[in-house]
Design an enzyme around this catalytic site. Structure first.
Site, PDB file in Angstrom:
ATOM      1  N   GLU A 204      -5.982   3.171   3.408  1.00  0.00           N
ATOM      2  CA  GLU A 204      -6.662   3.692   4.616  1.00  0.00           C
ATOM      3  C   GLU A 204      -8.062   4.187   4.277  1.00  0.00           C
ATOM      4  OE1 GLU A 204      -5.559   3.268   7.515  1.00  0.00           O
ATOM      5  OE2 GLU A 204      -3.416   2.947   7.268  1.00  0.00           O
TER       6      GLU A 204
ATOM      7  N   ASP B  72       0.855  -1.191   0.000  1.00  0.00           N
ATOM      8  CA  ASP B  72       0.000   0.000   0.000  1.00  0.00           C
ATOM      9  C   ASP B  72       0.887   1.236   0.000  1.00  0.00           C
ATOM     10  OD1 ASP B  72       0.890  -0.616   2.536  1.00  0.00           O
ATOM     11  OD2 ASP B  72      -1.111  -1.038   3.328  1.00  0.00           O
TER      12      ASP B  72
ATOM     13  N   HIS C  76      -1.208   3.888  13.796  1.00  0.00           N
ATOM     14  CA  HIS C  76      -2.083   5.072  13.844  1.00  0.00           C
ATOM     15  C   HIS C  76      -1.735   5.979  15.020  1.00  0.00           C
ATOM     16  CE1 HIS C  76      -5.453   3.238  11.098  1.00  0.00           C
ATOM     17  NE2 HIS C  76      -4.234   2.918  10.700  1.00  0.00           N
TER      18      HIS C  76
ATOM     19  N   HIS D 218       3.195   2.366   5.845  1.00  0.00           N
ATOM     20  CA  HIS D 218       3.193   2.144   4.393  1.00  0.00           C
ATOM     21  C   HIS D 218       4.512   2.595   3.748  1.00  0.00           C
ATOM     22  CE1 HIS D 218      -1.529   2.119   4.366  1.00  0.00           C
ATOM     23  NE2 HIS D 218      -1.025   1.419   5.361  1.00  0.00           N
TER      24      HIS D 218
ATOM     25  N   HIS E 269       2.154  -6.604   6.579  1.00  0.00           N
ATOM     26  CA  HIS E 269       1.867  -5.376   7.330  1.00  0.00           C
ATOM     27  C   HIS E 269       2.786  -5.318   8.536  1.00  0.00           C
ATOM     28  CE1 HIS E 269      -0.031  -1.971   9.082  1.00  0.00           C
ATOM     29  NE2 HIS E 269      -0.834  -1.873   8.040  1.00  0.00           N
TER      30      HIS E 269
HETATM   31  C1  LIG Z   1      -4.020  -1.899   8.919  1.00  0.00           C
HETATM   32  C2  LIG Z   1      -4.956  -0.775   9.186  1.00  0.00           C
HETATM   33  O1  LIG Z   1      -4.783  -0.059  10.145  1.00  0.00           O
HETATM   34  N1  LIG Z   1      -5.968  -0.602   8.325  1.00  0.00           N
HETATM   35  C3  LIG Z   1      -6.998   0.379   8.482  1.00  0.00           C
HETATM   36  C4  LIG Z   1      -8.003   0.237   7.367  1.00  0.00           C
HETATM   37  C5  LIG Z   1      -9.051   1.332   7.348  1.00  0.00           C
HETATM   38  C6  LIG Z   1     -10.409   0.864   6.951  1.00  0.00           C
HETATM   39  C7  LIG Z   1     -11.458   1.946   6.906  1.00  0.00           C
HETATM   40  N2  LIG Z   1     -10.984   3.257   6.580  1.00  0.00           N
HETATM   41  C8  LIG Z   1     -12.194   1.965   8.237  1.00  0.00           C
HETATM   42  O2  LIG Z   1     -11.854   2.776   9.116  1.00  0.00           O
HETATM   43  O3  LIG Z   1     -13.116   1.168   8.412  1.00  0.00           O
HETATM   44  C9  LIG Z   1      -7.705   0.176   9.828  1.00  0.00           C
HETATM   45  O4  LIG Z   1      -8.187   1.186  10.377  1.00  0.00           O
HETATM   46  O5  LIG Z   1      -7.782  -0.952  10.334  1.00  0.00           O
END
Ligand SMILES: CC(=O)N[C@@H](CCC[C@H](N)C(=O)O)C(=O)O
Length: 372
Positions: free
Chosen positions: A128, A69, A346, A96, A154
């Site tokens: 994301e 990604d 995050h 990423h 990941h």
């Molecule tokens: C690995 C990771 O952290 N992925 C994100 C994917 C986001 C999905 C979407 N925007 C949502 O918030 O449902 C995650 O927040 O898990």
């Protein structure tokens, strides 16, 4: 592979995080690197802000896909590093930048020492949100170079550097974004009875939403509803006419997602009655679960032991990944790569150990050369 060179690349990518489908500088950076490689056995095509690179194998009876990604997150970085994000308000807080660096390292190694099978390197935007994997599957380069199997990684902040982890079956959850708009009636803070206060409406809604998982979902069937953003009102002495909530729903099974959405709709009707207001719901983008095929996970575990990369069994995680859409159509797997960061995904202080880039490249190259 020269680790110092790869760390330099990671730091350069780290400084230019861009949100989903805005990865213009990132795409250019990646293309510059790709175009500097010997081109004899490479084919390159772009799709929106993404890139496909096909490496011709020496035999070429199969094609193996590898996906990274590309996008960053709307977070203000707080690491204090001299290479921190130059894009104020955006950060590579989900790794990423590390994922892309590993993909470039793998590509450079495969060009030097070609694999037996063709390899399709997929640089995918917008993981994301709003999701690049599903539309990328529909793209012309993907259809033309469709892989027989595929995998991706990941970063995992909680795992030691140099280790990998995976499991057969469900690795990542089903996800759905959640956007709720509440519209009432504004007015003077001294006359609440003449208004319909959406700060109070939104607060009640958040509390009610939290009771879906705790009171209505079977505790053995894990689910999450998180509200990450709440916005409403203008100033302390005006009653808010509008409020907005933004969140995400996570479930381990698809039916539970439908059930939770039906409960959210009931709660929204109840809030409309209680607060004499209008509530609208938008589910934004939904990600399909990441489901790993046993055959590939078993082979991954065996191959990692051959190259002395410690492997451990993973647990299911409530994170989402639109790579799930690729795995829905193409057999394969996803795995975690340990980066030993004291701060998690995050987080504004996420600090992955860059030494893990070496393991990511080693594992990726080995698998691309040996996957059945
Ligand atoms: C690995 C990771 O952290 N992925 C994100 C994917 C986001 C999905 C979407 N925007 C949502 O918030 O449902 C995650 O927040 O898990």
């Amino acid at each position: 592979m020269d680790l110092e060179k790869m760390i330099k690349i990671r730091r350069e990518l780290h400084q230019i995080p861009e949100l989903g489908f805005q990865e213009v500088k990132t795409q250019k950076y990646l293309l510059d690197f790709i175009h500097d490689l010997p081109q004899d056995h490479l084919k390159v095509e772009t799709w929106k802000t993404g890139i496909f690179v096909k490496v011709e194998g020496t035999v070429g009876d199969k094609t193996i896909g590898y996906r990274t990604d590309m996008d960053g997150l709307p977070i203000t970085e707080d690491t204090g590093f001299d290479y921190q994000s130059k894009h104020k308000g955006n950060m590579h807080a989900c790794g990423h930048d590390i994922h892309m660096t590993i993909a470039l390292g793998i590509l450079a190694e495969l060009v030097e020492n070609r694999p037996k099978h063709h390899v399709l390197m997929i640089f995918q935007p917008a993981e994301e949100g709003p999701g690049g994997a599903a539309p990328m599957l529909e793209s012309e380069p993907m259809k033309k170079w469709w892989p027989d199997s595929i995998f991706a990684l990941h970063i995992a902040p909680e795992l030691p550097t140099g280790t990998v982890s995976s499991k057969e079956g469900l690795l990542f959850a089903n996800t759905s974004e959640l956007f709720i708009n509440l519209k009432g009636k504004g007015g003077h803070a001294a006359y609440p009875h003449q208004s319909r206060d959406m700060v109070v409406g939104a607060s009640a809604m958040v509390t009610d939403l939290q009771q879906i998982v705790s009171r209505m979902v079977d505790p053995l069937d894990a689910a999450v509803i998180s509200i990450g953003k709440i916005n409403g009102g203008t100033v302390q002495n005006i009653i808010a006419e509008e409020a907005k909530l933004e969140g995400t729903i996570r479930t381990l099974n698809a039916k539970t997602m439908d059930f939770i959405k039906s409960r959210i709709e009931k709660i929204s009707e109840a809030i409309e009655l209680r607060f004499d207001c209008e509530v609208t719901i938008d589910y934004g983008s939904n990600y399909y679960q990441v489901w790993n095929q046993k055959k590939y996970v078993d082979q991954f575990e065996r191959e990692m032991s051959l190259i002395e990369v410690p492997y451990q069994q993973a647990n299911q995680a409530m994170t989402g990944e639109d790579f799930g859409y690729m795995l829905k159509e193409i057999p394969g797997f996803m795995y975690w790569l340990g980066v030993d960061s004291p701060y998690g995904l995050h987080h504004a202080k996420l600090n992955p150990d860059e030494e893990a880039i070496e393991t990511g490249i080693k594992a990726g190259v080995h698998m691309l050369k040996h996957i059945e």
